[in-house]
Design a protein around this motif. Sequence first.
Motif, PDB file in Angstrom:
ATOM      1  N   ASP A 246      49.636  34.951  60.096  1.00  0.00           N
ATOM      2  CA  ASP A 246      50.191  36.113  59.272  1.00  0.00           C
ATOM      3  C   ASP A 246      49.743  35.838  57.910  1.00  0.00           C
ATOM      4  N   GLN A 247      48.974  34.870  57.357  1.00  0.00           N
ATOM      5  CA  GLN A 247      48.759  34.255  56.047  1.00  0.00           C
ATOM      6  C   GLN A 247      47.307  34.457  55.940  1.00  0.00           C
ATOM      7  N   VAL A 461      45.707  36.335  52.719  1.00  0.00           N
ATOM      8  CA  VAL A 461      46.236  37.980  52.588  1.00  0.00           C
ATOM      9  C   VAL A 461      46.233  38.134  51.159  1.00  0.00           C
ATOM     10  N   GLY A 462      46.216  37.072  50.274  1.00  0.00           N
ATOM     11  CA  GLY A 462      46.186  37.435  48.881  1.00  0.00           C
ATOM     12  C   GLY A 462      45.112  37.942  47.934  1.00  0.00           C
ATOM     13  N   VAL A 463      44.128  37.595  49.021  1.00  0.00           N
ATOM     14  CA  VAL A 463      42.751  38.261  48.517  1.00  0.00           C
ATOM     15  C   VAL A 463      42.562  39.643  48.538  1.00  0.00           C
ATOM     16  N   THR A 506      48.437  31.846  31.986  1.00  0.00           N
ATOM     17  CA  THR A 506      48.188  31.291  33.242  1.00  0.00           C
ATOM     18  C   THR A 506      46.661  30.499  33.145  1.00  0.00           C
ATOM     19  N   VAL A 507      46.775  29.398  34.069  1.00  0.00           N
ATOM     20  CA  VAL A 507      45.448  28.608  34.379  1.00  0.00           C
ATOM     21  C   VAL A 507      45.156  28.816  35.854  1.00  0.00           C
ATOM     22  N   TYR A 508      44.086  29.153  35.966  1.00  0.00           N
ATOM     23  CA  TYR A 508      43.460  29.488  37.490  1.00  0.00           C
ATOM     24  C   TYR A 508      42.420  28.392  37.997  1.00  0.00           C
ATOM     25  N   LEU A 509      42.769  27.980  39.116  1.00  0.00           N
ATOM     26  CA  LEU A 509      41.722  27.253  39.661  1.00  0.00           C
ATOM     27  C   LEU A 509      40.848  28.306  40.399  1.00  0.00           C
ATOM     28  N   ASN A 510      39.561  28.405  40.644  1.00  0.00           N
ATOM     29  CA  ASN A 510      38.813  29.170  40.988  1.00  0.00           C
ATOM     30  C   ASN A 510      38.455  28.835  42.482  1.00  0.00           C
ATOM     31  N   ARG A 511      39.646  28.943  43.178  1.00  0.00           N
ATOM     32  CA  ARG A 511      39.708  28.789  44.858  1.00  0.00           C
ATOM     33  C   ARG A 511      40.792  29.710  45.269  1.00  0.00           C
ATOM     34  N   PHE A 512      40.625  30.284  46.442  1.00  0.00           N
ATOM     35  CA  PHE A 512      41.645  31.117  46.883  1.00  0.00           C
ATOM     36  C   PHE A 512      42.883  30.343  47.241  1.00  0.00           C
ATOM     37  N   TRP A 513      44.081  30.977  46.724  1.00  0.00           N
ATOM     38  CA  TRP A 513      45.306  30.206  47.049  1.00  0.00           C
ATOM     39  C   TRP A 513      45.582  30.412  48.564  1.00  0.00           C
ATOM     40  N   TYR A 514      46.202  29.299  48.831  1.00  0.00           N
ATOM     41  CA  TYR A 514      46.590  29.158  50.485  1.00  0.00           C
ATOM     42  C   TYR A 514      47.772  28.012  50.288  1.00  0.00           C
ATOM     43  N   ARG A 515      48.905  28.248  51.352  1.00  0.00           N
ATOM     44  CA  ARG A 515      49.824  27.124  51.427  1.00  0.00           C
ATOM     45  C   ARG A 515      49.145  25.737  51.424  1.00  0.00           C
ATOM     46  N   GLY A 516      49.664  24.852  50.628  1.00  0.00           N
ATOM     47  CA  GLY A 516      49.129  23.567  50.748  1.00  0.00           C
ATOM     48  C   GLY A 516      48.567  23.116  49.245  1.00  0.00           C
ATOM     49  N   TRP A 517      48.099  24.347  48.476  1.00  0.00           N
ATOM     50  CA  TRP A 517      47.628  24.031  47.049  1.00  0.00           C
ATOM     51  C   TRP A 517      48.758  23.420  46.346  1.00  0.00           C
ATOM     52  N   GLU A 518      48.569  22.335  45.731  1.00  0.00           N
ATOM     53  CA  GLU A 518      49.507  21.783  44.790  1.00  0.00           C
ATOM     54  C   GLU A 518      48.911  21.704  43.290  1.00  0.00           C
ATOM     55  N   ALA A 519      49.863  21.416  42.085  1.00  0.00           N
ATOM     56  CA  ALA A 519      49.520  21.288  41.034  1.00  0.00           C
ATOM     57  C   ALA A 519      50.524  20.222  40.109  1.00  0.00           C
ATOM     58  N   GLU A 520      49.951  19.727  39.404  1.00  0.00           N
ATOM     59  CA  GLU A 520      50.773  18.761  38.377  1.00  0.00           C
ATOM     60  C   GLU A 520      50.453  18.954  37.138  1.00  0.00           C
ATOM     61  N   PHE A 529      50.735  29.593  42.856  1.00  0.00           N
ATOM     62  CA  PHE A 529      50.979  31.128  43.452  1.00  0.00           C
ATOM     63  C   PHE A 529      49.585  31.801  43.369  1.00  0.00           C
ATOM     64  N   ALA A 530      49.543  32.654  44.032  1.00  0.00           N
ATOM     65  CA  ALA A 530      48.114  33.420  44.348  1.00  0.00           C
ATOM     66  C   ALA A 530      48.207  34.505  43.095  1.00  0.00           C
ATOM     67  N   ASP A 531      47.122  34.579  42.438  1.00  0.00           N
ATOM     68  CA  ASP A 531      47.213  35.803  41.351  1.00  0.00           C
ATOM     69  C   ASP A 531      45.734  36.170  41.146  1.00  0.00           C
ATOM     70  N   SER A 532      45.591  37.444  40.657  1.00  0.00           N
ATOM     71  CA  SER A 532      44.474  37.922  40.386  1.00  0.00           C
ATOM     72  C   SER A 532      43.996  38.801  41.535  1.00  0.00           C
ATOM     73  N   PRO A 533      43.258  39.940  41.604  1.00  0.00           N
ATOM     74  CA  PRO A 533      42.852  40.581  42.696  1.00  0.00           C
ATOM     75  C   PRO A 533      42.137  39.708  43.693  1.00  0.00           C
ATOM     76  N   GLN A 534      41.491  38.576  43.198  1.00  0.00           N
ATOM     77  CA  GLN A 534      40.771  37.683  44.073  1.00  0.00           C
ATOM     78  C   GLN A 534      41.883  36.669  44.592  1.00  0.00           C
ATOM     79  N   GLY A 535      43.051  36.641  44.333  1.00  0.00           N
ATOM     80  CA  GLY A 535      44.017  35.823  44.852  1.00  0.00           C
ATOM     81  C   GLY A 535      43.731  34.397  44.570  1.00  0.00           C
ATOM     82  N   LEU A 536      43.522  34.043  43.434  1.00  0.00           N
ATOM     83  CA  LEU A 536      43.062  32.850  42.930  1.00  0.00           C
ATOM     84  C   LEU A 536      44.402  31.523  42.886  1.00  0.00           C
ATOM     85  N   VAL A 537      44.110  30.562  42.837  1.00  0.00           N
ATOM     86  CA  VAL A 537      45.231  29.571  42.589  1.00  0.00           C
ATOM     87  C   VAL A 537      45.640  29.486  41.278  1.00  0.00           C
TER      88      VAL A 537
END
Length: 593
Positions: A246-247, A461-463, A506-520, A529-537
């Motif tokens: 469903d993701q 689905v965030g994309v 907001t800082v973006y990683l130019n990768r699609f967000w999906y469960r498992g993306w972590e940040a420090e 979280f997923a943001d922008s129409p492209q669903g970026l990290v």
Amino acid sequence: MSKVWKNLWPFLWIAAATLLVGRDWWNDWLLGGHSAFMDYFRMVVLDDAVRQGDWWPRFAEAFYYGHGSLLFHFYAPLTYWLSELFVLLGASIPVAIKLTLGLSIFLSGLFVGLLARELYGPWAAAFAGVLYVLAPYHLTDVLGRHAFGEAVAFAWLPLALWGILGAVRDGSAWRMAAGAIGAAFLLLTHNITAMISAPLLFAWWLYLSVRYFHQGWRGPLLGALAGVFGVLLAAFFWLPAFAETDQVWSKRSLTSEYFIYWKHFVFFRQFFSLYWGHGGSFEGYKDSMSFQLGLAHWLALAAAVPVFIARKAWRNPMIFWAVALLISLVMCHAVSLPVWQLIPILEFVQFPWRFLLLAALAASLLVAPVAQWVAEQAPEKWRAWLAAMVVLLPFLAYYPYTYSKFLLLDTKKGDHHRFRVADYPRRAKQKRYERLEKTVDINALRQQNVNATARDDFLPVGVIKKPRETADPAVVIEPETGTVTAIDRLGPRHYRATVSLVQDGTVYLNRFWYRGWEAELDGRPATTFADSPQGLVAVRVPAGEHRLEFSFGTTPLRRFAWWLTLGGVVGLIAVVLLGAFWPRRSNPAAAAS
């Protein structure tokens, strides 16, 4: 006749059939089936990841202009791992793919032959193995569709069936392990084949358990454990993939438009048609690919009737495989529409003709005793020759179907053309065509909108809107908010950046967000979280200068799935070791099976 020759000669027939299928493969060209270019892209991405120490890139970064894809998280990876072994040994990717296909073709015949030999005898082993290897749908998968995973799955289903037979009938823990490995490999090779094969595996276990119930409960228990351990061994892959469907956009992508199952039912006459082509499947009966069961199979089915009448000892398994064949053909035909409507998950099968894989297996095992009966009943001096003529039937009937086509990239139109072996060298010299494997590498893939599936099956689905440019630089920030002063790639899916913000942003990683993306953020966990129409990290960052790290890690579910797999490995080893000290009953004669 030496004991070694007595055991091996049936499988030399299967080796000959395998060589026939690969008769055009003695070159370094890329095979030209429908999905060949996608399989090449997948192998390029996997090989790049493996060489960086990442043997399973759940999130493959090269796809979608470098924004990544969950391809190997959802798409069964075993076929590509096997091919990568050959690449690491020095083979090119096109050659590695052919080696994997060739190995799987031989193993498919080998395991069917082992099963047929125990059910009927050695000539049955040769006949069943050759029929299965050369079955038209098998050739379609390998040579026409280049359905890499499904073609390799042809090998694991009979391995699971053979293992379950020995487990239930003989109470063999080693055969239980073979069945478990076959089931696990099936799950790790092709999701859809595993799904449609599951009822057959269960029915086979149930049939054998009833047939040998008088021998006690050990056999049925071991047969059941083959399935249980098979599921556990592959849990690291299938559990997260199934739980997280469903993701991604898989349901929307895999079950709509061209992929609506009712558009691809097989017409009755197509089961008997001798038409052969490397084209596609379309609504209606004017398809340009073959859905025949096969002339040799139909002729052998007719010959199986008197054998069934004459040999009472073979009737039970022949009835089982006759029922399996009938059900498989029915599931290909529109008459089964109520079943498809009743079981919603079947829509993910997409093409009802996929059940021809089960039909090819069932038909090959149903008619296998024809060759054995001829070898036993013909005049003694003619027995071997007449049985050999029976086994030669599939070679003669299916030889015209065993030609291959090879892929060239049309540089004018940007699409892929396929040519037969006689025409390929001339075409490859023309300026219009280029060999895909000579022009596309990992860097080229990152510059293209490559999704490696027919559609956007595994797009998160965030994309909402797919990107139209490359994912460079890896870390970005809105210009009026601040700047990125440094970016370091620490490894696959692991980045560190220094950012300076004049205000919260907001800082973006130019990768699609999906469960498992972590940040420090400055060494402390930060929420992605997923943001922008492209669903970026994305990560919210306060004003000031900060150090930010992104990495793709795991989830509680994925860790749990790995523990299940570990438990399956430990349990399987324990049962096999226990079986070495647990008295076994005697092995019934194969003819009585």
